[in-house]
Design a protein around this motif. Sequence first.
Motif, PDB file in Angstrom:
ATOM      1  N   ILE A 119      20.663  82.163  48.039  1.00 23.93           N
ATOM      2  CA  ILE A 119      20.433  81.729  46.660  1.00 23.93           C
ATOM      3  C   ILE A 119      21.385  82.508  45.762  1.00 23.93           C
ATOM      4  O   ILE A 119      21.528  83.732  45.876  1.00 23.93           O
ATOM      5  CB  ILE A 119      18.964  81.926  46.226  1.00 23.93           C
ATOM      6  CG1 ILE A 119      18.528  83.371  46.416  1.00 23.93           C
ATOM      7  CG2 ILE A 119      18.046  80.987  46.986  1.00 23.93           C
ATOM      8  CD1 ILE A 119      17.139  83.660  45.883  1.00 23.93           C
ATOM      9  N   VAL A 139      12.542  77.359  43.889  1.00 19.49           N
ATOM     10  CA  VAL A 139      13.549  77.123  44.934  1.00 19.49           C
ATOM     11  C   VAL A 139      12.847  76.287  46.003  1.00 19.49           C
ATOM     12  O   VAL A 139      12.057  76.813  46.789  1.00 19.49           O
ATOM     13  CB  VAL A 139      14.086  78.438  45.516  1.00 19.49           C
ATOM     14  CG1 VAL A 139      15.081  78.159  46.634  1.00 19.49           C
ATOM     15  CG2 VAL A 139      14.728  79.270  44.419  1.00 19.49           C
ATOM     16  N   VAL A 201      21.475  76.874  45.809  1.00 17.83           N
ATOM     17  CA  VAL A 201      20.820  77.145  47.084  1.00 17.83           C
ATOM     18  C   VAL A 201      21.660  76.513  48.179  1.00 17.83           C
ATOM     19  O   VAL A 201      21.997  75.334  48.109  1.00 17.83           O
ATOM     20  CB  VAL A 201      19.390  76.562  47.107  1.00 17.83           C
ATOM     21  CG1 VAL A 201      18.691  76.920  48.409  1.00 17.83           C
ATOM     22  CG2 VAL A 201      18.591  77.072  45.914  1.00 17.83           C
TER      23      VAL A 201
ATOM     24  N   SER B 222      17.152  69.155  40.435  1.00 15.34           N
ATOM     25  CA  SER B 222      18.156  69.654  41.370  1.00 15.34           C
ATOM     26  C   SER B 222      19.117  68.540  41.741  1.00 15.34           C
ATOM     27  O   SER B 222      18.746  67.360  41.729  1.00 15.34           O
ATOM     28  CB  SER B 222      17.503  70.236  42.626  1.00 15.34           C
ATOM     29  OG  SER B 222      16.968  69.202  43.422  1.00 15.34           O
TER      30      SER B 222
END
Lengths: 251, 466
Positions: A119, A139, A201, B222
Amino acid sequence: MKVATRQLLSLLFAAFAVSRTATAQNPADAPYYQPLNDRLPPGYNAEILERVRRDDAHWLQPVRVEVPSTAQVSAYSAAPEPLLTGTAPAQFSVATGHLYRLRLAEMPEFPGLELFPSIEILDRLHPPEGLKENYPIPVVFDEADLRAAAEGLLVTRVIYLERPQIAASGDPLRSERAQTVAPGGNAIDLAARHGRPMIIVRIGGRVPSGPDSPPLFFGTGGPLVAGEPVVNDAGVARIPRRSPNPVASFP
Amino acid sequence: MNDAQAFFRRLLAAGLAGSGMVTIAGCSITSALQHEPDHVYSTTTPQMLEHEAGDQPVPVPANYPEQAGLRGFRNSADSGLLTLRRVSLQDSVDESGDEGDEAVVRLTPAFRGKPFARTPAREARGGVRPSSFHPAEPRLEMSPQGTPLQRMETIAPSATADLYPDEYLYDGGDREDSAAMHARLRSGIESEDTVAGYVDGTGTAKTVASNRVAIYAPRFGSVRSVTGLVADTKIDKASGARDAITIGNLKTGRMAQENIAETALTEVENHDRVDGIISRKPAMQSQNRHRPVQSTKVDEGHEGRVASGAQTFNRRQAFVLAQQRQNAEIWTREQFPVITASTDSASEVAAVFKVQQKVGLEDQNRGGVLHLVKLADRESAMIGDVIRFTIRFENTGDLNLHDVRIVDNLTPRLEYVEGSATIDEQHPGAVMVEPNGEGSSVLTFTLDGPLQGHKTGVITFEARVR
């Protein structure tokens, strides 16, 4: 005379090249130039932003690691020994501008699989006083990410803070709206169009080569502390602080 | 490598580095540091508006008889409006059955709102509602005459709300385009806006905006990228296209070299009719060749200087001839004496003053002015939480206000809780819920009667955070 002329032409060429470099992208395709790219080496983007912004070095940003069901999560920082070990979903705090290495193991969906994602912390939140631990940056590893990594692919996720004015009605992070860039595309550029990039990530098939692994594989040495008690969200677990013999936590 | 080349290399490297830093500093990621707040920030309880005894608003919950089609429907029998049914306050408290909850909205000592009901999602997470939170009221900037000024203000839990607005949910105010409401027309009402339109005592239609409420509720997304074993392979165009960008930009055709753009390598056949007519464009017509070797700029500059000299010579010649001709005219002119006579006539002005009396009545009442205050019952929220918003409207003038309509366009992350709208019983009205085109709803509250001077009303509704 010839030398002077050549120097003048060289100067003009240099000025022209420098002026064109900032707008080397096709202006019709990109209204602004995005200097960051997720394909840069791990840690590169965070270091660039840290040099430009110079955030408070003492601020630690909570992050929360989520997996489909459960897993053992370990966190590293420039050392082959994990600083933290716990069970997902797990929360801990990291510093912006640094790269950290994680270890995911004991996942029921993938017996025997051991992954070492990284990360890269690009940015931080600015919550009101007392709410810092209640709003970690998630995450998220979904099953497709883990399966692709197990097959030898490299999955990169750029987690961004969504702009409320252009937000979608559904949650874009937890598989309600898949946003995937084409191979070779800049995921940071697309994330910046939707909001503020926060974390990169990367999860692939790389594993440490043993005690002789380079320290940079485990991160750039940023601080790493366990999470504080979470008040509002009972679905987040705490990671115990570093034990005297952290290696013993490995199976 | 000689000295000139070394100097050039150092200069190029320094220029590239400087350009890169300037570009990085100017990108959108770091622009927040240079943002200047444009709103007033407030977290503490400020001054309150004075209310007359007995005029305290009492809210009643709205009862929608047709719950199934609440969002986005129109009741044709009532001109597209839903009339709120008056229900006593005691009924609403008994229905909730949760009087012990401490998160009760307290606007004024005599105001008591409907207790907040915990959502099932929040109960499942074991969430605890903040027990000591009371919504702050915005400070009202007063004019010298003692009337509140219409100025947008932000109520936020932190002073950084204006610096990092992407971490907050905003509701209220007038975001970008200025909102305008006239009769049944309205424009400039975007998501997050809360505005009111009314007609004052002089018949003038006016539009005012409320303050803004900021609630800390960041949400994340994301962007995913999957890369295989063969890295750096980009296939995203149909065929025949290749992007090549180098540092010196030598292949973009902007340097002093031949630039060839070939858009059709072969003959192009277009079949655009059913009867089979084929139009062909040979490849030769699609080739453009630019040769900047001609150096046309240098030639043009030289020609321009020559033309400029010629014009100067011509103007001087013309000036000399004109002067000589003028002198000749003066020499041949005959002088005659001229006598001018004029007569001024005397005039007389006669004025008659009449005694008149003007009778009128001076109205010393102040015109009606509507003031909107928006509040939220929490300062931070998570996905699934329900926020109770309160809109207090007050006529701070003496004269009545007519056709009062309050519009709240919710941000896409807020979902209106059906049937949650309430209005105080002294100001009955109707509410209409419509989709706002951005995934959320726009609420329009319309008062049935005029809003009298120095009267205050309260509207509440709930929205779920998405």
